[in-house]
Write an enzyme that holds these catalytic residues in place. Structure first.
Site, short mmCIF file in Angstrom:
data_model
loop_
_atom_site.label_atom_id
_atom_site.label_comp_id
_atom_site.label_asym_id
_atom_site.label_seq_id
_atom_site.Cartn_x
_atom_site.Cartn_y
_atom_site.Cartn_z
N ASP A 25 -4.84 7.55 4.10
CA ASP A 25 -4.46 8.51 2.67
C ASP A 25 -5.27 9.85 2.70
O ASP A 25 -6.46 9.64 3.12
CB ASP A 25 -4.66 7.80 1.30
CG ASP A 25 -3.93 8.46 0.21
OD1 ASP A 25 -3.12 9.06 0.32
OD2 ASP A 25 -4.46 7.93 -0.85
N GLY A 26 -4.64 10.87 1.85
CA GLY A 26 -5.50 12.16 1.75
C GLY A 26 -5.05 13.35 2.65
O GLY A 26 -5.80 14.38 2.49
N ASN A 27 -4.05 13.14 3.28
CA ASN A 27 -3.35 14.51 4.24
C ASN A 27 -3.15 15.44 3.11
O ASN A 27 -3.54 16.77 3.63
CB ASN A 27 -2.05 13.83 4.77
CG ASN A 27 -2.39 12.95 5.80
OD1 ASN A 27 -3.41 12.60 6.36
ND2 ASN A 27 -1.35 12.19 6.46
N ARG A 29 -4.29 16.28 0.02
CA ARG A 29 -5.27 16.86 -0.55
C ARG A 29 -6.31 17.67 0.43
O ARG A 29 -6.83 18.68 0.32
CB ARG A 29 -6.28 15.86 -1.06
CG ARG A 29 -5.59 15.45 -2.68
CD ARG A 29 -6.14 14.22 -3.09
NE ARG A 29 -5.74 13.04 -2.42
CZ ARG A 29 -6.26 12.01 -2.36
NH1 ARG A 29 -7.52 11.69 -3.08
NH2 ARG A 29 -5.53 10.76 -1.64
N HIS A 42 -0.20 16.56 7.09
CA HIS A 42 0.39 15.45 8.05
C HIS A 42 0.24 15.56 9.41
O HIS A 42 -0.18 14.73 10.11
CB HIS A 42 1.69 15.13 7.51
CG HIS A 42 1.81 14.71 6.02
ND1 HIS A 42 1.34 13.97 5.31
CD2 HIS A 42 2.68 15.71 4.99
CE1 HIS A 42 1.46 13.85 4.23
NE2 HIS A 42 2.40 14.75 3.96
N SER A 70 5.48 5.08 2.77
CA SER A 70 5.87 3.83 1.86
C SER A 70 7.26 3.99 1.35
O SER A 70 7.56 5.21 1.13
CB SER A 70 4.88 3.92 0.84
OG SER A 70 5.16 4.42 -0.21
N ASN A 73 7.22 6.59 -1.29
CA ASN A 73 7.16 8.02 -0.67
C ASN A 73 8.34 8.76 -0.45
O ASN A 73 8.44 9.96 -0.55
CB ASN A 73 6.44 7.88 0.72
CG ASN A 73 5.09 7.61 0.62
OD1 ASN A 73 4.31 7.22 1.62
ND2 ASN A 73 4.28 7.96 -0.55
N ARG A 76 8.93 11.73 -3.11
CA ARG A 76 8.40 13.02 -2.75
C ARG A 76 9.42 14.29 -2.72
O ARG A 76 10.57 13.74 -2.38
CB ARG A 76 7.43 12.81 -1.69
CG ARG A 76 6.32 12.07 -1.76
CD ARG A 76 5.37 12.01 -0.67
NE ARG A 76 4.26 11.10 -0.95
CZ ARG A 76 3.00 11.25 -0.76
NH1 ARG A 76 2.57 12.34 0.35
NH2 ARG A 76 1.87 10.18 -1.02
N LEU A 196 -4.04 -0.91 -3.18
CA LEU A 196 -3.35 -1.04 -1.96
C LEU A 196 -1.83 -0.34 -1.69
O LEU A 196 -1.43 -0.36 -0.62
CB LEU A 196 -3.03 -2.56 -1.88
CG LEU A 196 -4.62 -3.26 -1.47
CD1 LEU A 196 -4.12 -4.75 -1.49
CD2 LEU A 196 -4.97 -3.19 -0.14
C1 IPE Z 1 -0.12 5.08 0.29
O1 IPE Z 1 -0.54 6.43 -0.14
C2 IPE Z 1 1.08 5.30 1.42
C3 IPE Z 1 0.63 5.79 2.67
C4 IPE Z 1 -0.58 6.19 3.06
C5 IPE Z 1 1.72 6.07 3.67
P1 IPE Z 1 0.23 7.28 -1.38
O2 IPE Z 1 -0.52 8.30 -1.42
O3 IPE Z 1 1.86 7.17 -1.34
O4 IPE Z 1 -0.52 6.01 -2.27
P2 IPE Z 1 -0.51 6.37 -3.91
O5 IPE Z 1 0.64 7.05 -4.72
O6 IPE Z 1 -1.68 7.20 -4.22
O7 IPE Z 1 -0.89 5.09 -4.56
C1 IPE Z 2 -0.94 10.03 3.16
O1 IPE Z 2 -1.55 11.25 2.63
C2 IPE Z 2 0.10 10.23 4.11
C3 IPE Z 2 1.56 9.84 3.50
C4 IPE Z 2 1.73 9.21 2.04
C5 IPE Z 2 2.76 10.07 4.04
P1 IPE Z 2 -0.82 11.75 0.99
O2 IPE Z 2 0.26 12.61 1.51
O3 IPE Z 2 -0.59 10.79 0.18
O4 IPE Z 2 -1.98 12.63 0.87
P2 IPE Z 2 -2.79 12.84 -0.75
O5 IPE Z 2 -2.84 11.49 -1.27
O6 IPE Z 2 -1.71 13.48 -1.20
O7 IPE Z 2 -3.71 13.49 -0.47
MG MG Z 3 -1.85 9.81 -1.12
#
Ligand code: IPE
Ligand code: IPE
Ligand code: MG
Length: 247
Positions: A25-27, A29, A42, A70, A73, A76, A196
């Site tokens: 997580d965090g790509n 941001r 990403h 997920s 996702n 989005r 989770l």
């Molecule tokens: C969980 O991250 C899914 C993946 C890392 C692929 P999300 O960014 O979708 O989760 P939430 O929405 O913060 O719970």
């Molecule tokens: C996780 O990073 C990758 C995926 C869910 C595909 P995010 O895209 O959820 O990154 P943040 O949480 O918005 O920073």
């Molecule tokens: Mg995320």
């Protein structure tokens, strides 16, 4: 590193070494903080995957499950979803080549019916190409929802009661996982959130959890090594009294 395989409790072959599952997580941001569009985050995340897979093999990880997308996702913005799907296809092809060289078996976990036919074909190819890998099992979770998998597995039972092991195998089957993995030993989540997000809820029953503030594109091999050292120092009891575990 030992490459011995052993029978799991569910009578399926399993890769030796701990099962590490990562919520990458965090790509988004990370990209925003660097003045970049989210898809650039990403892209950076894929570079981290490359480094972490190689390091995981070196560190003796048996199974590495990476949460890539997920089922929630899909909600989005469509431009981000399309960019991710394009990226997955490219990354899978590149990763499969490296897996082949490193003796890693690559499989994809999750629903396939909502993926494009070209992505499905790519998945079939990379799974076939890496099938002989025995050093580590790399699982990529894509269109994955633990709750949906449990609902589908329960429906398949048609009222029949089964053992935990049999249900574990059924979960793997409904999500196309060719090699039912053992329970998760360690969950690492980057990005600072402590949840989770519908990842491996059944398999994480006794998992150790590690939440890190670093964004996924900032996570490096040494962070993985540190996480594994932390894990090795944990005292896992699986419901037993401490004295029972110490003996
Ligand atoms: C969980 O991250 C899914 C993946 C890392 C692929 P999300 O960014 O979708 O989760 P939430 O929405 O913060 O719970
Ligand atoms: C996780 O990073 C990758 C995926 C869910 C595909 P995010 O895209 O959820 O990154 P943040 O949480 O918005 O920073
Ligand atoms: Mg995320």
């Amino acid at each position: 590193m030992s490459i011995a395989r052993h029978g799991s409790s569910s009578a399926h072959a399993a890769f030796a070494g701990p099962h590490v599952a990562i919520v990458m997580d965090g790509n988004g941001r990370w990209a925003t903080a660097h003045g970049l569009p989210r898809p650039a985050g990403h892209e950076a995340g894929v570079r981290t995957v490359r480094e972490i897979v190689e390091r995981a093999v070196e560190e003796g990880v048996g199974t590495l499950t990476l949460y890539a997308f997920s089922s929630d996702n899909w909600k989005r913005p469509s431009a981000e979803v399309s960019a991710l799907m394009r990226l997955f296809r490219r990354a899978l092809v590149n990763e499969a080549k490296r897996c082949l060289r490193n003796g890693v078996r690559l499989t994809v976990l999750g629903r396939r019916d909502r993926l494009s036919s070209s992505l499905r074909e790519t998945i079939d190819q990379v799974e076939a190409v890496t099938v002989a890998g025995t050093r580590m099992h790399l699982r990529i979770a894509m269109d994955y929802s633990a709750r949906d998998a449990m609902v589908r597995a329960s429906a398949a039972l048609r009222g029949e009661s089964v053992s935990r092991e049999a249900f574990t195998d059924l979960l793997a089957r409904v999500d196309h996982d060719l090699v039912p993995a053992r329970d998760v030993d360690l969950v690492i989540r980057t990005g600072g959130e402590q949840r989770l997000s519908d990842f491996l809820l059944w398999e994480c029953a006794y998992a150790e959890l590690l939440f890190l503030d670093k964004m996924w594109p900032e996570f490096v091999g040494d962070d993985l090594a540190e996480a594994l050292a932390d894990f090795r120092g944990r005292n896992r009891r699986f419901g037993l009294a401490p004295e029972q575990v110490a003996s």
